[in-house]
Design a protein around this motif. Structure first.
Motif, PDB file in Angstrom:
ATOM      1  N   SER A   1       6.755 -10.088  -5.576  1.00 57.04           N
ATOM      2  CA  SER A   1       5.782  -9.438  -6.449  1.00 57.04           C
ATOM      3  C   SER A   1       4.926 -10.469  -7.168  1.00 57.04           C
ATOM      4  CB  SER A   1       6.488  -8.585  -7.500  1.00 57.04           C
ATOM      5  OG  SER A   1       7.337  -7.683  -6.888  1.00 57.04           O
TER       6      SER A   1
ATOM      7  N   LEU B   1       2.531 -12.281  -4.781  1.00 56.71           N
ATOM      8  CA  LEU B   1       1.407 -11.439  -4.363  1.00 56.71           C
ATOM      9  C   LEU B   1       0.342 -11.366  -5.451  1.00 56.71           C
ATOM     10  CD1 LEU B   1       0.263  -9.644  -2.160  1.00 56.71           C
ATOM     11  CD2 LEU B   1       1.425  -7.717  -3.201  1.00 56.71           C
ATOM     12  N   ILE B   2       0.780 -11.205  -6.682  1.00 55.13           N
ATOM     13  CA  ILE B   2      -0.190 -11.091  -7.761  1.00 55.13           C
ATOM     14  C   ILE B   2      -0.880 -12.436  -7.995  1.00 55.13           C
ATOM     15  CG2 ILE B   2       0.932 -11.573 -10.017  1.00 55.13           C
ATOM     16  CD1 ILE B   2      -0.797  -8.320  -9.170  1.00 55.13           C
TER      17      ILE B   2
ATOM     18  N   LEU C   1      -1.485 -14.619  -5.648  1.00 50.35           N
ATOM     19  CA  LEU C   1      -2.463 -14.717  -4.564  1.00 50.35           C
ATOM     20  C   LEU C   1      -3.740 -13.960  -4.931  1.00 50.35           C
ATOM     21  CD1 LEU C   1      -3.067 -15.217  -1.358  1.00 50.35           C
ATOM     22  CD2 LEU C   1      -2.415 -12.817  -1.185  1.00 50.35           C
ATOM     23  N   ALA C   2      -3.558 -12.746  -5.454  1.00 51.04           N
ATOM     24  CA  ALA C   2      -4.720 -11.935  -5.808  1.00 51.04           C
ATOM     25  C   ALA C   2      -5.524 -12.595  -6.919  1.00 51.04           C
ATOM     26  CB  ALA C   2      -4.272 -10.537  -6.230  1.00 51.04           C
ATOM     27  N   LEU C   3      -4.826 -13.160  -7.904  1.00 54.73           N
ATOM     28  CA  LEU C   3      -5.536 -13.817  -9.003  1.00 54.73           C
ATOM     29  C   LEU C   3      -6.258 -15.071  -8.521  1.00 54.73           C
ATOM     30  CD1 LEU C   3      -2.982 -13.368 -11.912  1.00 54.73           C
ATOM     31  CD2 LEU C   3      -5.212 -12.273 -11.651  1.00 54.73           C
TER      32      LEU C   3
ATOM     33  N   PHE D   1      -7.416 -15.493  -5.622  1.00 57.47           N
ATOM     34  CA  PHE D   1      -8.555 -14.985  -4.863  1.00 57.47           C
ATOM     35  C   PHE D   1      -9.753 -14.750  -5.786  1.00 57.47           C
ATOM     36  CE2 PHE D   1     -10.688 -11.487  -2.451  1.00 57.47           C
ATOM     37  CZ  PHE D   1     -10.861 -12.177  -1.263  1.00 57.47           C
ATOM     38  N   LEU D   2      -9.474 -14.337  -6.999  1.00 51.83           N
ATOM     39  CA  LEU D   2     -10.562 -14.044  -7.931  1.00 51.83           C
ATOM     40  C   LEU D   2     -10.937 -15.244  -8.805  1.00 51.83           C
ATOM     41  CD1 LEU D   2      -9.800 -10.410  -9.122  1.00 51.83           C
ATOM     42  CD2 LEU D   2     -11.417 -11.189  -7.412  1.00 51.83           C
TER      43      LEU D   2
ATOM     44  N   ILE E   1       6.193  -3.823  -2.144  1.00 47.69           N
ATOM     45  CA  ILE E   1       6.219  -4.798  -3.225  1.00 47.69           C
ATOM     46  C   ILE E   1       5.646  -4.119  -4.458  1.00 47.69           C
ATOM     47  CG2 ILE E   1       5.329  -7.026  -4.014  1.00 47.69           C
ATOM     48  CD1 ILE E   1       5.231  -7.911  -1.120  1.00 47.69           C
ATOM     49  N   GLN E   2       6.323  -4.350  -5.604  1.00 52.70           N
ATOM     50  CA  GLN E   2       5.940  -3.598  -6.805  1.00 52.70           C
ATOM     51  C   GLN E   2       4.482  -3.797  -7.232  1.00 52.70           C
ATOM     52  OE1 GLN E   2       9.044  -5.077  -9.172  1.00 52.70           O
ATOM     53  NE2 GLN E   2      10.482  -3.468  -8.571  1.00 52.70           N
ATOM     54  N   THR E   3       4.005  -5.028  -7.073  1.00 55.83           N
ATOM     55  CA  THR E   3       2.666  -5.313  -7.579  1.00 55.83           C
ATOM     56  C   THR E   3       1.573  -5.006  -6.554  1.00 55.83           C
ATOM     57  OG1 THR E   3       3.075  -7.581  -6.917  1.00 55.83           O
ATOM     58  CG2 THR E   3       3.329  -7.080  -9.265  1.00 55.83           C
TER      59      THR E   3
ATOM     60  N   ALA F   1      -2.479  -5.709  -6.827  1.00 58.81           N
ATOM     61  CA  ALA F   1      -3.064  -6.724  -5.943  1.00 58.81           C
ATOM     62  C   ALA F   1      -4.213  -6.125  -5.136  1.00 58.81           C
ATOM     63  CB  ALA F   1      -1.992  -7.269  -5.001  1.00 58.81           C
TER      64      ALA F   1
ATOM     65  N   LEU G   1      -7.317  -5.883  -7.218  1.00 57.02           N
ATOM     66  CA  LEU G   1      -7.981  -7.174  -7.449  1.00 57.02           C
ATOM     67  C   LEU G   1      -8.665  -7.680  -6.181  1.00 57.02           C
ATOM     68  CD1 LEU G   1      -5.263  -8.972  -9.617  1.00 57.02           C
ATOM     69  CD2 LEU G   1      -7.447  -8.031 -10.395  1.00 57.02           C
ATOM     70  N   LEU G   2      -7.979  -7.539  -5.036  1.00 63.47           N
ATOM     71  CA  LEU G   2      -8.527  -8.095  -3.793  1.00 63.47           C
ATOM     72  C   LEU G   2      -9.818  -7.393  -3.368  1.00 63.47           C
ATOM     73  CD1 LEU G   2      -5.220  -8.547  -1.763  1.00 63.47           C
ATOM     74  CD2 LEU G   2      -6.610 -10.334  -2.798  1.00 63.47           C
TER      75      LEU G   2
ATOM     76  N   TRP H   1     -15.040 -13.898   1.708  1.00 58.68           N
ATOM     77  CA  TRP H   1     -14.558 -13.559   0.361  1.00 58.68           C
ATOM     78  C   TRP H   1     -15.088 -12.193  -0.062  1.00 58.68           C
ATOM     79  CZ3 TRP H   1     -16.416 -13.549  -4.931  1.00 58.68           C
ATOM     80  CH2 TRP H   1     -15.402 -13.672  -5.876  1.00 58.68           C
TER      81      TRP H   1
END
Lengths: 278, 291
Positions: free
Chosen positions: A10, A13-14, A16-18, A20-21, B98-100, B104, B107-108, B164
């Motif tokens: 978890s 993954l978060i 990675l997303a952050l 990305f931004l 996955i919890q998040t 995610a 955001l993506l 991106w």
């Protein structure tokens, strides 16, 4: 054991997303820094949060006027697109004739035409209408709205067409027997049922019209008419070297998008997914 | 009488949109074909000289045009690959338990909402200042330098930024595809002892063909027609090394005032876009499997 690995996943993954931004983070933190601070460390948080660059950027971009123009053009265009294309699509689905097929196929086929193929003749035609018929199509927000409707008609009719085909006709027939006019049947019975696809049509068109640059850049000449992408473009033309000012300007332009996303996030993701499957 | 009534309603409902559509799309398209047979500088008072198919012949001697065609092809191939690989990887990640995952996904997807013009400016800053800064700090100046001054890396920079922008959008389409796969098929394979990789290559991926058709169509056509990111990130530079197709047409018409010649390019552009996308849809449609 299983639990720790799932927590780790978890977090990863978060992260990675952050990551990305991160470009958005970068322009945000640098919008507060002076030149020296920016060159010392472009990634660090600023020493102090002063809004002087924001005020300056707002003034130089004429931000509020651009925001107003963008809102007006986007909202009016999208409302008219929804009304006109849903009505058209419904008639095309419910009228069983070769004309319906020909019209629908024409809408679909033109989806392949790139804007660059149309831009020059379109501009010639629009200025000819403005000069000869005295209808202000060129260099007005209303003219741009008119063109937006034309360019977004195909996709919108296509999406509505697909959705309406799946609605059983019996309901409408019952209403028609009760003596309701076509107009009444459509607005009171059909249109409310189209809600999910209307959301998709609205979202796709809002994103496309709000961010459009090339068409407004060709039609809107007066500085007072500039939309957000246009004023950003001219702002960068004039102040390329002053990066901190530019960063504040970019952050400003992203704020309305983030507000829109925060408000309608679920609908947007759902709408995009459904629009693509159709 | 009822038929007449029906026609009246049909016209009332459809004519407004068809009228606008005809003025904005159909007439300019036809007039555009007409213009492409003329030599004209765009000034109304100056004569349009009919040159027949000369514009279309001359195209093949225009080196900048041929170069932009090649660059656009290269850009399109690279971006279609990176966008679809990353978009699919994202989709697989956020549909796993996955919890998040939901956060995610939110955001993506975000870069897609910010328009190409603004994205290009954001990344211009990242390439010019942040990359140089990272190069100094980490010592990896083979990777982290201002990509936009190198002809080849400037094109990669375009691919990078376009990926991106689009990856999150394509992710959403793959998510819709993954969610449409019935769970029991995957579960049955699991019980039969199929590994994660086998389940992906033998079950998930083949059943994702419809999503792939749409994703390829969207990425292919939007990559080929890219303009906004091109304009704000590189402006076609350094030294025209990243002037892609759409920008070349714009420059020819509004930059060099070769309205007829530029319009001929625009017609060729349309033919290529139509040919590529129709071929792709036809080919991937054939490979879709029925459940």
């Amino acid at each position: 054991m299983r639990k720790t690995s799932s927590i780790l996943k978890s977090v990863l993954l978060i992260l990675l997303a952050l990551f990305f931004l991160s470009p958005i983070y970068i322009i945000f933190v640098n919008s507060f820094k002076d030149r020296q601070e920016l060159y010392d460390n472009a990634l660090a948080l600023p020493d102090n949060f002063s809004f002087q660059y924001y005020l300056e950027a707002m003034e130089k971009m004429n931000f509020l006027s651009a925001l107003g123009n963008s809102l007006y053009i986007t909202i009016v265009s999208v409302v008219l697109i929804v009304i006109l294309s849903s009505m058209t699509a419904w008639m095309l689905v419910r009228t069983d004739s070769k004309w319906s097929t020909v019209i629908f196929m024409t809408f679909i086929a033109t989806m392949l035409i790139p804007f660059q193929t149309l831009m020059m003749p379109l501009m010639q035609f629009m200025s000819a209408i403005t000069e000869n018929l005295n209808i202000p199509m060129y260099n007005t927000r209303e003219g741009l709205i008119f063109m937006n409707i034309g360019f977004h008609a195909s996709l919108s009719v296509f999406l509505y067409h697909g959705f309406i085909k799946s609605i059983p006709i019996t309901l409408e027939e019952a209403a028609t027997i009760d003596g309701a006019s076509k107009f009444g049947v459509f607005w009171r019975i059909i249109f409310p049922m189209l809600k999910p696809i209307t959301a998709t049509v609205m979202i796709l068109n809002v994103i496309s019209i709000w961010n459009d640059f090339l068409l407004p850049s060709l039609t809107l000449i007066d500085t007072a008419l500039r939309t957000i992408p246009l004023s950003t473009f001219f702002f960068f033309g004039e102040f390329t070297i002053q990066w901190n000012l530019a960063m504040a300007g970019l952050t400003l332009t992203i704020i309305p998008v983030i507000i829109f996303y925060a408000m309608a996030q679920k609908h947007i993701i759902k709408g995009i997914g459904e629009g693509a499957v159709k | 009488m009822p038929n007449r009534n029906k026609l009246k309603w049909f016209l009332l409902f459809t004519v407004p949109l068809i009228f606008i559509f005809t003025i904005v799309v159909l007439i300019p398209f036809l007039v555009g074909i007409y213009y492409s047979f003329f030599e004209w500088d765009g000034i109304g008072a100056n004569p349009k000289v009919f040159v027949g198919l000369d514009n279309f012949v001359e195209l093949w001697g225009d080196n900048q045009f041929l170069r932009s065609m090649w660059l656009t092809t290269l850009f399109t191939v690279l971006s279609v690959i990176t966008i679809n690989v990353i978009g699919l990887a994202f989709a697989l990640l956020v549909t796993s338990r996955i919890q998040t995952a939901n956060a995610a996904r939110t955001l993506l997807f975000m870069p897609y909402l910010i328009g190409g013009l603004i994205l290009g400016y954001i990344w211009q800053f990242v390439f010019v200042d942040v990359f140089s800064f990272l190069g100094e700090v980490t010592g990896l100046d083979q990777v982290f330098f201002n990509w936009l001054v190198d002809p080849q890396f400037a094109l990669y920079g375009l691919v990078f930024v376009f990926t991106w922008q689009m990856a999150g959008y394509i992710m959403i389409i793959y998510i819709a595809g993954i969610q449409a796969i019935p769970n029991d098929v995957v579960e049955a394979a699991k019980i039969d002892g199929a590994s994660t990789w086998q389940r992906f290559t033998r079950i998930t991926f083949p059943l994702l063909m419809p999503a792939l058709t749409i994703s390829l169509f969207l990425t292919l056509s939007s990559a080929f027609k890219i303009y906004d990111v091109n304009l704000s990130l590189t402006g076609g530079g350094p030294a025209n090394a990243t002037e892609l197709f759409a920008m070349n047409i714009y420059q020819e018409i509004f930059g060099s005032s070769n309205y007829g010649f530029g319009q001929a390019k625009a017609i060729v552009f349309f033919l290529i876009v139509a040919a590529i996308t129709l071929t792709q849809v036809y080919m991937t449609k054939k490979r879709e499997v029925e459940m």
